[in-house]
Design a protein around this motif. Structure first.
Motif, PDB file in Angstrom:
ATOM      1  N   VAL A 176       0.812  -1.223   0.000  1.00 51.08           N
ATOM      2  CA  VAL A 176       0.000   0.000   0.000  1.00 51.08           C
ATOM      3  C   VAL A 176       0.848   1.277   0.000  1.00 51.08           C
ATOM      4  O   VAL A 176       0.564   2.200  -0.779  1.00 51.08           O
ATOM      5  N   PRO A 177       1.904   1.409   0.835  1.00 55.37           N
ATOM      6  CA  PRO A 177       2.690   2.644   0.788  1.00 55.37           C
ATOM      7  C   PRO A 177       3.293   2.920  -0.585  1.00 55.37           C
ATOM      8  O   PRO A 177       3.459   4.083  -0.978  1.00 55.37           O
ATOM      9  N   ARG A 178       3.614   1.864  -1.325  1.00 57.71           N
ATOM     10  CA  ARG A 178       4.207   2.058  -2.640  1.00 57.71           C
ATOM     11  C   ARG A 178       3.162   2.394  -3.704  1.00 57.71           C
ATOM     12  O   ARG A 178       3.496   2.925  -4.768  1.00 57.71           O
ATOM     13  N   ALA A 179       1.890   2.097  -3.449  1.00 59.44           N
ATOM     14  CA  ALA A 179       0.863   2.198  -4.481  1.00 59.44           C
ATOM     15  C   ALA A 179       0.645   3.619  -4.981  1.00 59.44           C
ATOM     16  O   ALA A 179       0.116   3.829  -6.073  1.00 59.44           O
ATOM     17  N   GLY A 180       1.022   4.623  -4.183  1.00 58.23           N
ATOM     18  CA  GLY A 180       0.887   6.008  -4.630  1.00 58.23           C
ATOM     19  C   GLY A 180      -0.485   6.595  -4.439  1.00 58.23           C
ATOM     20  O   GLY A 180      -0.808   7.637  -5.034  1.00 58.23           O
ATOM     21  N   LEU A 181      -1.311   5.981  -3.615  1.00 54.49           N
ATOM     22  CA  LEU A 181      -2.661   6.491  -3.389  1.00 54.49           C
ATOM     23  C   LEU A 181      -2.620   7.733  -2.510  1.00 54.49           C
ATOM     24  O   LEU A 181      -1.833   7.817  -1.571  1.00 54.49           O
ATOM     25  N   ASP A 182      -3.502   8.671  -2.811  1.00 59.97           N
ATOM     26  CA  ASP A 182      -3.700   9.824  -1.932  1.00 59.97           C
ATOM     27  C   ASP A 182      -4.745   9.423  -0.900  1.00 59.97           C
ATOM     28  O   ASP A 182      -5.948   9.525  -1.147  1.00 59.97           O
ATOM     29  N   ARG A 183      -4.282   8.947   0.256  1.00 61.52           N
ATOM     30  CA  ARG A 183      -5.200   8.407   1.244  1.00 61.52           C
ATOM     31  C   ARG A 183      -5.944   9.491   2.014  1.00 61.52           C
ATOM     32  O   ARG A 183      -6.767   9.187   2.884  1.00 61.52           O
ATOM     33  N   ARG A 184      -5.671  10.752   1.689  1.00 59.79           N
ATOM     34  CA  ARG A 184      -6.408  11.842   2.348  1.00 59.79           C
ATOM     35  C   ARG A 184      -7.718  12.127   1.627  1.00 59.79           C
ATOM     36  O   ARG A 184      -8.612  12.754   2.195  1.00 59.79           O
ATOM     37  N   ARG A 185      -7.819  11.676   0.371  1.00 60.74           N
ATOM     38  CA  ARG A 185      -9.036  11.953  -0.398  1.00 60.74           C
ATOM     39  C   ARG A 185     -10.157  11.037   0.065  1.00 60.74           C
ATOM     40  O   ARG A 185      -9.927   9.885   0.444  1.00 60.74           O
ATOM     41  N   PRO A 186     -11.395  11.535   0.035  1.00 56.85           N
ATOM     42  CA  PRO A 186     -12.518  10.670   0.425  1.00 56.85           C
ATOM     43  C   PRO A 186     -12.720   9.557  -0.591  1.00 56.85           C
ATOM     44  O   PRO A 186     -12.433   9.710  -1.779  1.00 56.85           O
ATOM     45  N   VAL A 187     -13.196   8.420  -0.111  1.00 52.49           N
ATOM     46  CA  VAL A 187     -13.498   7.276  -0.973  1.00 52.49           C
ATOM     47  C   VAL A 187     -14.948   6.870  -0.717  1.00 52.49           C
ATOM     48  O   VAL A 187     -15.331   6.586   0.416  1.00 52.49           O
ATOM     49  N   PRO A 188     -15.782   6.857  -1.770  1.00 54.77           N
ATOM     50  CA  PRO A 188     -15.459   7.260  -3.143  1.00 54.77           C
ATOM     51  C   PRO A 188     -15.462   8.767  -3.292  1.00 54.77           C
ATOM     52  O   PRO A 188     -16.000   9.479  -2.439  1.00 54.77           O
ATOM     53  N   HIS A 298     -11.199   1.774  -0.995  1.00 54.80           N
ATOM     54  CA  HIS A 298     -11.608   1.769   0.416  1.00 54.80           C
ATOM     55  C   HIS A 298     -10.707   0.851   1.234  1.00 54.80           C
ATOM     56  O   HIS A 298     -10.193   1.238   2.297  1.00 54.80           O
ATOM     57  N   VAL A 299     -10.518  -0.382   0.761  1.00 50.52           N
ATOM     58  CA  VAL A 299      -9.694  -1.327   1.503  1.00 50.52           C
ATOM     59  C   VAL A 299      -8.255  -0.829   1.594  1.00 50.52           C
ATOM     60  O   VAL A 299      -7.625  -0.864   2.655  1.00 50.52           O
ATOM     61  N   CYS A 300      -7.721  -0.329   0.476  1.00 42.52           N
ATOM     62  CA  CYS A 300      -6.321   0.121   0.444  1.00 42.52           C
ATOM     63  C   CYS A 300      -6.094   1.412   1.226  1.00 42.52           C
ATOM     64  O   CYS A 300      -4.948   1.732   1.579  1.00 42.52           O
ATOM     65  N   SER A 301      -7.154   2.166   1.484  1.00 44.84           N
ATOM     66  CA  SER A 301      -7.010   3.446   2.181  1.00 44.84           C
ATOM     67  C   SER A 301      -7.338   3.364   3.660  1.00 44.84           C
ATOM     68  O   SER A 301      -7.311   4.382   4.367  1.00 44.84           O
ATOM     69  N   THR A 302      -7.634   2.167   4.147  1.00 49.37           N
ATOM     70  CA  THR A 302      -7.972   2.009   5.560  1.00 49.37           C
ATOM     71  C   THR A 302      -6.745   2.271   6.434  1.00 49.37           C
ATOM     72  O   THR A 302      -5.665   1.732   6.172  1.00 49.37           O
ATOM     73  N   ASP A 303      -6.904   3.102   7.435  1.00 48.50           N
ATOM     74  CA  ASP A 303      -5.786   3.411   8.335  1.00 48.50           C
ATOM     75  C   ASP A 303      -5.193   2.140   8.923  1.00 48.50           C
ATOM     76  O   ASP A 303      -5.912   1.195   9.266  1.00 48.50           O
ATOM     77  N   TRP A 304      -3.868   2.152   9.070  1.00 44.06           N
ATOM     78  CA  TRP A 304      -3.052   1.070   9.638  1.00 44.06           C
ATOM     79  C   TRP A 304      -2.773  -0.055   8.633  1.00 44.06           C
ATOM     80  O   TRP A 304      -1.894  -0.863   8.847  1.00 44.06           O
ATOM     81  N   VAL A 305      -3.528  -0.131   7.552  1.00 46.55           N
ATOM     82  CA  VAL A 305      -3.321  -1.205   6.576  1.00 46.55           C
ATOM     83  C   VAL A 305      -2.159  -0.835   5.660  1.00 46.55           C
ATOM     84  O   VAL A 305      -2.191   0.189   4.976  1.00 46.55           O
ATOM     85  N   THR A 306      -1.135  -1.679   5.657  1.00 49.41           N
ATOM     86  CA  THR A 306       0.030  -1.447   4.785  1.00 49.41           C
ATOM     87  C   THR A 306       0.163  -2.517   3.696  1.00 49.41           C
ATOM     88  O   THR A 306       0.983  -2.391   2.798  1.00 49.41           O
ATOM     89  N   LYS A 307      -0.636  -3.559   3.812  1.00 52.53           N
ATOM     90  CA  LYS A 307      -0.596  -4.626   2.812  1.00 52.53           C
ATOM     91  C   LYS A 307      -2.009  -5.146   2.594  1.00 52.53           C
ATOM     92  O   LYS A 307      -2.778  -5.284   3.546  1.00 52.53           O
ATOM     93  N   VAL A 308      -2.347  -5.401   1.344  1.00 53.85           N
ATOM     94  CA  VAL A 308      -3.664  -5.948   1.008  1.00 53.85           C
ATOM     95  C   VAL A 308      -3.468  -7.205   0.175  1.00 53.85           C
ATOM     96  O   VAL A 308      -2.739  -7.188  -0.815  1.00 53.85           O
ATOM     97  N   LYS A 309      -4.115  -8.278   0.603  1.00 56.95           N
ATOM     98  CA  LYS A 309      -4.157  -9.506  -0.188  1.00 56.95           C
ATOM     99  C   LYS A 309      -5.514  -9.572  -0.872  1.00 56.95           C
ATOM    100  O   LYS A 309      -6.554  -9.528  -0.215  1.00 56.95           O
ATOM    101  N   SER A 310      -5.481  -9.687  -2.189  1.00 62.48           N
ATOM    102  CA  SER A 310      -6.699  -9.502  -2.970  1.00 62.48           C
ATOM    103  C   SER A 310      -7.662 -10.669  -2.927  1.00 62.48           C
ATOM    104  O   SER A 310      -8.836 -10.517  -3.276  1.00 62.48           O
ATOM    105  N   GLY A 311      -7.197 -11.866  -2.521  1.00 62.01           N
ATOM    106  CA  GLY A 311      -8.025 -13.039  -2.727  1.00 62.01           C
ATOM    107  C   GLY A 311      -8.026 -13.408  -4.204  1.00 62.01           C
ATOM    108  O   GLY A 311      -7.370 -12.774  -5.029  1.00 62.01           O
ATOM    109  N   TRP A 312      -8.792 -14.442  -4.560  1.00 57.78           N
ATOM    110  CA  TRP A 312      -8.791 -14.947  -5.932  1.00 57.78           C
ATOM    111  C   TRP A 312      -9.599 -14.037  -6.835  1.00 57.78           C
ATOM    112  O   TRP A 312     -10.783 -13.828  -6.613  1.00 57.78           O
ATOM    113  N   ARG A 313      -8.936 -13.519  -7.878  1.00 61.47           N
ATOM    114  CA  ARG A 313      -9.560 -12.575  -8.805  1.00 61.47           C
ATOM    115  C   ARG A 313      -9.428 -13.078 -10.244  1.00 61.47           C
ATOM    116  O   ARG A 313      -8.641 -13.989 -10.535  1.00 61.47           O
ATOM    117  N   ALA A 314     -10.172 -12.469 -11.143  1.00 58.26           N
ATOM    118  CA  ALA A 314     -10.005 -12.775 -12.564  1.00 58.26           C
ATOM    119  C   ALA A 314      -8.594 -12.378 -12.994  1.00 58.26           C
ATOM    120  O   ALA A 314      -8.055 -11.372 -12.516  1.00 58.26           O
TER     121      ALA A 314
END
Length: 448
Positions: A176-188, A298-314
């Protein structure tokens, strides 16, 4: 999920398929049972022993509690549950149940869903899986199921029974820190909104949302009421400890539910008192790009979360490219997922839609006889017809190669290069790709 150890067979030779015509099923004859092992339907008195054999086959604890037996008995007796019994002891397990599979264009076909396949280590290489599989598929054909489906624990087993990997799944881990998201912006950041809800809300909102998804997602399967009960904690499984997830719902500006995510978070801190939590997504479905984007952010911008595992995706999921730095999403698993075995070629090919127009003659080899024959497909955006024919074949292939082509995930040109499809007419593989391939890959979100 299914498992065991078997080999696959190669593409039939020209001699083996040259005489193939649509002569109808030729089920394999009964195997010799001189070893005294009985394959039969599981009765209520067998359930505890059957569960023990299932756990043994999957290398889990063979101890079976009374609560687990009570919990599983109605569920198993309501489905088509088989066991192999040696002197009264269960040594192999097999279960199937009714399912609906979505095909290209949104129609559904009846499927024979196969699960819980094991053979105890002491009884391998005795033909027990073949006996159970032959019995089950013959019954499925007789019932009028168009296909059989399974999720294979091991790759080399099921090709010999006519199954082919028709969908694939990919799992990403996001830094998540590397993803470059602006976590201050509201989601959505548009007109929609995200709300956290509880299991009762999910059971009320989820089934309708999933129905909308599976009507547009080739490879998707139906989710019965029990799925929603188990995955929201309304039904607690003795063999699977429950952790309540967070449930996030995305609503469009008009209040319509367009997405739903379930995820859990661990509790990890560094020695310097810095949170390094991982969010693991259990399930995320969306019927609009806006909902999909909002839920991932939303998941990637949650406070304290630094890693997200996506589960099985297409495998062609939007997820990596939703991030400012897609390299922050690293593929941790990419594997075959839903395996399909076609039982009725005519109904399968006529059920799906086609973006272009064309004619293709397929010579399909199937030792069981259920899909064996030469078939003429005439397809257009207005519809399709598939009929037995004596015309010369354009392509020759085994039934296990037909499923991934039928569901739109595989390329006939690639299979021809691998020697798994043979062109009998120059350019036929390209014609097949133009007719059968889809712009987005099929995907099955569920394990069964």
């Amino acid at each position: 999920m299914t498992g065991d150890h078997h080999r696959t067979d190669s593409l039939p030779t020209a001699t083996a398929t040259a005489t193939a015509t649509a002569t109808g099923p030729r089920p394999a004859g009964p195997a010799s049972h001189s070893d005294g092992i009985e394959v039969r339907r599981v009765e209520e008195a067998d359930v505890a022993d059957w569960i023990r054999a299932l756990s043994t086959g999957f290398l889990r604890s063979p101890v079976v509690s009374g609560d687990e037996v009570a919990e599983r008995t109605p569920h198993y007796l309501a489905s088509r549950t088989l066991g192999a019994f040696d002197r009264g002891r269960c040594v192999a397990t097999f279960r199937s149940f009714g399912q609906e599979l979505t095909v290209v264009g949104g129609a559904t076909v009846p499927a024979d869903a196969i699960s819980n396949v094991t053979v105890t280590a002491t009884h391998r290489r005795r033909g027990l899986l073949t006996r159970m599989m032959t019995r089950d598929l013959a019954a499925a054909k007789e019932r009028g199921d168009v296909v059989a489906t399974l999720v294979a624990a091991e790759y080399p087993i099921y090709g010999r029974y006519g199954f082919g990997p028709a969908t694939w799944s990919t799992e990403w881990t996001i830094d998540v820190p590397r993803a470059g998201l602006d976590r201050r912006r509201p989601v959505p950041d548009g007109g929609g909104r995200i709300d956290l809800v509880d299991g009762d809300d999910v059971r009320a909102l989820g089934p309708g949302l999933h129905e909308r998804l599976r009507r547009v997602q080739p490879g998707a399967i139906d989710r019965p009421e029990r799925w929603w009960q188990v995955n929201t904690g309304a039904v607690r499984l003795e063999h699977s400890p429950w952790t309540e997830p967070f449930h996030a719902v995305y609503r469009a500006a008009d209040g319509t539910v367009e997405g739903l995510a379930a995820y859990v978070c661990d509790d990890t801190w560094t020695d310097a008192k810095q949170p390094q939590n991982t969010a693991t997504v259990r399930n995320l479905i969306a019927v609009s790009p806006a909902a999909e984007r909002a839920l991932w952010l939303h998941v990637c911008s949650t406070d304290w979360v630094t890693k997200v595992k996506s589960g099985w995706r297409a495998p062609d999921d939007l997820l990596p490219l939703l991030l400012p730095d897609p390299r922050a999403a690293v593929i941790t698993t990419h594997a075959d997922w839903l395996w399909v075995r076609i039982l009725d070629v005519v109904r399968a090919l006529e059920a799906r839609t086609y973006a272009g127009s064309g004619t293709l003659v397929l010579e399909v080899a199937d030792e069981s006889g259920w899909a064996h024959g030469r078939w003429r497909l005439e397809a257009s955006p207005a519809g399709a017809s598939c009929t037995p024919t004596t015309r010369s074949a354009d392509l020759t292939l085994h039934v296990r190669e037909l499923a991934p082509l039928w569901l739109g995930d595989e390329s006939a040109v690639r299979l021809a290069a691998l020697g798994r499809v043979r062109e009998e007419r120059a350019g036929a593989a390209e014609v097949a790709d133009a007719l059968l391939r889809t712009s987005r890959r099929p995907w099955c979100p569920d394990l069964f």
